[in-house]
Design a protein around this motif. Structure first.
Motif, PDB file in Angstrom:
ATOM      1  N   LEU A   1       0.813  -1.220   0.000  1.00  0.00           N
ATOM      2  CA  LEU A   1       0.000   0.000   0.000  1.00  0.00           C
ATOM      3  C   LEU A   1       0.845   1.268   0.000  1.00  0.00           C
ATOM      4  CD1 LEU A   1      -2.910  -1.040   2.418  1.00  0.00           C
ATOM      5  CD2 LEU A   1      -2.950  -0.886  -0.078  1.00  0.00           C
ATOM      6  N   PRO A   2       1.840   1.417   0.893  1.00  0.00           N
ATOM      7  CA  PRO A   2       2.690   2.627   0.801  1.00  0.00           C
ATOM      8  C   PRO A   2       3.466   2.699  -0.509  1.00  0.00           C
ATOM      9  CG  PRO A   2       2.963   1.536   2.930  1.00  0.00           C
ATOM     10  CD  PRO A   2       2.197   0.594   2.063  1.00  0.00           C
ATOM     11  N   ALA A   3       3.923   1.542  -1.016  1.00  0.00           N
ATOM     12  CA  ALA A   3       4.663   1.544  -2.271  1.00  0.00           C
ATOM     13  C   ALA A   3       3.776   1.993  -3.434  1.00  0.00           C
ATOM     14  CB  ALA A   3       5.236   0.152  -2.542  1.00  0.00           C
ATOM     15  N   ALA A   4       2.540   1.453  -3.499  1.00  0.00           N
ATOM     16  CA  ALA A   4       1.614   1.847  -4.558  1.00  0.00           C
ATOM     17  C   ALA A   4       1.265   3.331  -4.452  1.00  0.00           C
ATOM     18  CB  ALA A   4       0.349   0.992  -4.488  1.00  0.00           C
ATOM     19  N   TYR A   5       1.095   3.828  -3.243  1.00  0.00           N
ATOM     20  CA  TYR A   5       0.782   5.246  -3.037  1.00  0.00           C
ATOM     21  C   TYR A   5       1.927   6.126  -3.528  1.00  0.00           C
ATOM     22  CZ  TYR A   5      -0.224   9.599  -0.558  1.00  0.00           C
ATOM     23  OH  TYR A   5      -0.450  10.912  -0.241  1.00  0.00           O
TER      24      TYR A   5
ATOM     25  N   VAL B   1      -9.843  -4.148   0.040  1.00  0.00           N
ATOM     26  CA  VAL B   1     -10.540  -5.425   0.254  1.00  0.00           C
ATOM     27  C   VAL B   1     -10.416  -6.306  -0.981  1.00  0.00           C
ATOM     28  CG1 VAL B   1     -12.781  -6.497   0.654  1.00  0.00           C
ATOM     29  CG2 VAL B   1     -12.137  -4.462   1.943  1.00  0.00           C
ATOM     30  N   THR B   2     -10.576  -5.711  -2.155  1.00  0.00           N
ATOM     31  CA  THR B   2     -10.481  -6.481  -3.398  1.00  0.00           C
ATOM     32  C   THR B   2      -9.103  -7.088  -3.572  1.00  0.00           C
ATOM     33  OG1 THR B   2     -12.122  -5.060  -4.460  1.00  0.00           O
ATOM     34  CG2 THR B   2     -10.710  -6.366  -5.895  1.00  0.00           C
ATOM     35  N   SER B   3      -8.072  -6.270  -3.452  1.00  0.00           N
ATOM     36  CA  SER B   3      -6.705  -6.766  -3.649  1.00  0.00           C
ATOM     37  C   SER B   3      -6.317  -7.760  -2.566  1.00  0.00           C
ATOM     38  CB  SER B   3      -5.721  -5.592  -3.665  1.00  0.00           C
ATOM     39  OG  SER B   3      -5.785  -4.857  -2.447  1.00  0.00           O
ATOM     40  N   ALA B   4      -6.751  -7.516  -1.318  1.00  0.00           N
ATOM     41  CA  ALA B   4      -6.417  -8.432  -0.234  1.00  0.00           C
ATOM     42  C   ALA B   4      -7.092  -9.786  -0.421  1.00  0.00           C
ATOM     43  CB  ALA B   4      -6.821  -7.825   1.113  1.00  0.00           C
ATOM     44  N   LEU B   5      -8.361  -9.763  -0.814  1.00  0.00           N
ATOM     45  CA  LEU B   5      -9.088 -11.024  -1.007  1.00  0.00           C
ATOM     46  C   LEU B   5      -8.488 -11.839  -2.146  1.00  0.00           C
ATOM     47  CD1 LEU B   5     -11.429 -12.907  -0.348  1.00  0.00           C
ATOM     48  CD2 LEU B   5     -12.857 -11.577  -1.901  1.00  0.00           C
TER      49      LEU B   5
ATOM     50  N   GLY C   1     -11.244   1.074  -9.438  1.00  0.00           N
ATOM     51  CA  GLY C   1      -9.824   1.067  -9.767  1.00  0.00           C
ATOM     52  C   GLY C   1      -9.556   1.140 -11.247  1.00  0.00           C
ATOM     53  N   ALA C   2     -10.555   0.865 -12.045  1.00  0.00           N
ATOM     54  CA  ALA C   2     -10.357   0.897 -13.492  1.00  0.00           C
ATOM     55  C   ALA C   2     -10.575   2.292 -14.071  1.00  0.00           C
ATOM     56  CB  ALA C   2     -11.336  -0.063 -14.170  1.00  0.00           C
TER      57      ALA C   2
ATOM     58  N   LEU D   1       2.299  -9.420  -3.417  1.00  0.00           N
ATOM     59  CA  LEU D   1       2.771  -8.041  -3.334  1.00  0.00           C
ATOM     60  C   LEU D   1       2.654  -7.291  -4.658  1.00  0.00           C
ATOM     61  CD1 LEU D   1       4.052  -5.782  -1.700  1.00  0.00           C
ATOM     62  CD2 LEU D   1       6.300  -6.811  -2.124  1.00  0.00           C
ATOM     63  N   PRO D   2       3.160  -7.817  -5.778  1.00  0.00           N
ATOM     64  CA  PRO D   2       2.971  -7.081  -7.043  1.00  0.00           C
ATOM     65  C   PRO D   2       1.505  -6.919  -7.429  1.00  0.00           C
ATOM     66  CG  PRO D   2       4.645  -8.781  -7.283  1.00  0.00           C
ATOM     67  CD  PRO D   2       3.973  -9.026  -5.968  1.00  0.00           C
ATOM     68  N   PHE D   3       0.683  -7.922  -7.107  1.00  0.00           N
ATOM     69  CA  PHE D   3      -0.730  -7.825  -7.462  1.00  0.00           C
ATOM     70  C   PHE D   3      -1.419  -6.707  -6.684  1.00  0.00           C
ATOM     71  CE2 PHE D   3      -5.187  -8.899  -6.824  1.00  0.00           C
ATOM     72  CZ  PHE D   3      -5.615  -9.056  -8.139  1.00  0.00           C
ATOM     73  N   ILE D   4      -1.166  -6.627  -5.380  1.00  0.00           N
ATOM     74  CA  ILE D   4      -1.772  -5.571  -4.562  1.00  0.00           C
ATOM     75  C   ILE D   4      -1.334  -4.199  -5.060  1.00  0.00           C
ATOM     76  CG2 ILE D   4      -1.704  -4.520  -2.261  1.00  0.00           C
ATOM     77  CD1 ILE D   4      -1.796  -7.348  -1.098  1.00  0.00           C
ATOM     78  N   MET D   5      -0.065  -4.050  -5.375  1.00  0.00           N
ATOM     79  CA  MET D   5       0.420  -2.764  -5.873  1.00  0.00           C
ATOM     80  C   MET D   5      -0.227  -2.435  -7.219  1.00  0.00           C
ATOM     81  SD  MET D   5       4.462  -3.117  -4.875  1.00  0.00           S
ATOM     82  CE  MET D   5       4.852  -1.538  -5.621  1.00  0.00           C
ATOM     83  N   TRP D   6      -0.343  -3.426  -8.092  1.00  0.00           N
ATOM     84  CA  TRP D   6      -0.921  -3.211  -9.418  1.00  0.00           C
ATOM     85  C   TRP D   6      -2.381  -2.776  -9.327  1.00  0.00           C
ATOM     86  CZ3 TRP D   6      -4.427  -6.528 -12.247  1.00  0.00           C
ATOM     87  CH2 TRP D   6      -4.590  -6.163 -13.576  1.00  0.00           C
ATOM     88  N   VAL D   7      -3.140  -3.341  -8.370  1.00  0.00           N
ATOM     89  CA  VAL D   7      -4.547  -2.981  -8.206  1.00  0.00           C
ATOM     90  C   VAL D   7      -4.693  -1.605  -7.567  1.00  0.00           C
ATOM     91  CG1 VAL D   7      -6.686  -3.575  -7.002  1.00  0.00           C
ATOM     92  CG2 VAL D   7      -5.356  -5.370  -8.116  1.00  0.00           C
ATOM     93  N   MET D   8      -3.821  -1.268  -6.609  1.00  0.00           N
ATOM     94  CA  MET D   8      -4.008  -0.062  -5.815  1.00  0.00           C
ATOM     95  C   MET D   8      -3.454   1.193  -6.476  1.00  0.00           C
ATOM     96  SD  MET D   8      -5.831  -0.974  -3.366  1.00  0.00           S
ATOM     97  CE  MET D   8      -5.837   0.659  -2.644  1.00  0.00           C
ATOM     98  N   ILE D   9      -2.527   1.070  -7.401  1.00  0.00           N
ATOM     99  CA  ILE D   9      -1.966   2.266  -8.039  1.00  0.00           C
ATOM    100  C   ILE D   9      -3.048   3.125  -8.709  1.00  0.00           C
ATOM    101  CG2 ILE D   9      -0.516   3.043  -9.972  1.00  0.00           C
ATOM    102  CD1 ILE D   9       1.504   0.895  -9.189  1.00  0.00           C
ATOM    103  N   PRO D  10      -3.977   2.559  -9.508  1.00  0.00           N
ATOM    104  CA  PRO D  10      -5.048   3.400 -10.077  1.00  0.00           C
ATOM    105  C   PRO D  10      -5.926   4.048  -9.014  1.00  0.00           C
ATOM    106  CG  PRO D  10      -4.913   1.300 -11.232  1.00  0.00           C
ATOM    107  CD  PRO D  10      -4.053   1.178 -10.022  1.00  0.00           C
ATOM    108  N   PHE D  11      -6.155   3.378  -7.888  1.00  0.00           N
ATOM    109  CA  PHE D  11      -6.944   3.969  -6.811  1.00  0.00           C
ATOM    110  C   PHE D  11      -6.291   5.234  -6.298  1.00  0.00           C
ATOM    111  CE2 PHE D  11      -9.574   0.236  -6.405  1.00  0.00           C
ATOM    112  CZ  PHE D  11     -10.707   0.713  -5.779  1.00  0.00           C
TER     113      PHE D  11
END
Length: 271
Positions: A88-92, A192-196, A267-268, A146-156
């Motif tokens: 999360l901090p990395a994606a932010y 929640v989406t990326s974590a699940l 996120g899209a 980790l890469p998946f969570i970052m990939w999902v959260m960057i657009p957010f």
């Protein structure tokens, strides 16, 4: 009236067909878990049979499935939590400082097959005497999570209005506090989406556990192999074990469905 009715009926038929195609494997797996070996292999009366609970009894009586369930849960939760803490901090940071090249590297890391990590990881963790430990499984599963969570959260985080953060800074809030108290609560659907999904990837992971786990840390996907031998496959018990693996993530997905839908849709869209 006909103009309004027929498109609706057409959509219902298509929806029903898609539903049957995608759910039939799960329905067959569920039915097979209540069949005997003869009934599973027989093509007569596929949907009409006398159910038996022997397969589920065999799963828990002949195998330590509660321990395997605990191992899978511990590894999946651990890898998801640590991936969130780092991701999360990395994606932010990537989103707010427009580090698009680094974001591309993260996407490439996500696309690299996990099997390419196995040999160097096995050699490294063998030297560190970490094979057959929860630590090595959690770290290896983070390679995917980790890469998946970052990939999902960057657009957010890119879509989050910078004016809101700036107003909190003017009011005396630090950047870290603004991130924790303002940005993260608004981004709950994406989290929640990326974590699940990260949890599901870890829960179903077979390859890393096959090489890096042992008897003490064996997870559910590996334990399923107990019902497969060189000469025979116990299909009923295998399907029962598969249902046990599928049930927890299915329940989680049903209860968090609204977050998943809103998370993926939000996120899209940027801005």
């Amino acid at each position: 009236m006909k103009t309004k009715y027929w498109p609706t009926a057409y959509q219902l038929v298509l929806t029903f067909i898609v539903f049957i195609v995608f759910t039939f494997p799960f329905i067959w797996m569920l039915m097979a878990s209540f069949k005997t070996q003869v009934q599973v292999l027989s093509t007569d009366h596929i949907f009409i049979f006398k159910p038996t609970f022997k397969n589920y009894i065999d799963v828990f009586r002949e195998n330590d499935y509660l321990r395997y369930l605990f191992n899978s849960f511990l590894v999946a939760v651990g890898s998801t939590i640590f991936s969130l803490i780092l991701g999360l901090p990395a994606a932010y940071s990537i989103a707010k400082y427009r580090m698009h090249k680094l974001g591309t590297v993260i996407l490439i890391a996500k696309m690299i097959p996990g099997i390419t990590y196995l040999v160097p990881w096995y050699i490294l963790f063998t030297k560190l005497h970490l094979i057959d430990t929860y630590t090595v499984l959690i770290l290896s599963h983070m390679v995917i999570g980790l890469p998946f969570i970052m990939w999902v959260m960057i657009p957010f985080f890119e879509a989050f209005p910078v004016e809101v953060e700036e107003s909190s800074w003017i009011d005396g809030s630090s950047k870290i506090r603004a991130f924790l108290s303002i940005v993260l609560p608004v981004s709950v659907p994406g989290i929640v989406t990326s974590a699940l999904l990260s949890f599901i990837f870890s829960w179903n992971n077979f390859m890393f556990s096959l090489i890096l786990a042992g008897e003490k840390t064996k997870t559910l996907p590996i334990a399923v192999f107990n019902f497969i031998s060189a000469s025979n496959i116990n299909w009923g018990a295998l399907m029962a074990a598969a249902c046990i693996i599928t049930l927890p993530v299915t329940i989680m997905a049903l209860f968090s469905q609204k977050y998943i839908v809103s998370g993926l849709s939000a996120g899209a869209v940027k801005g």
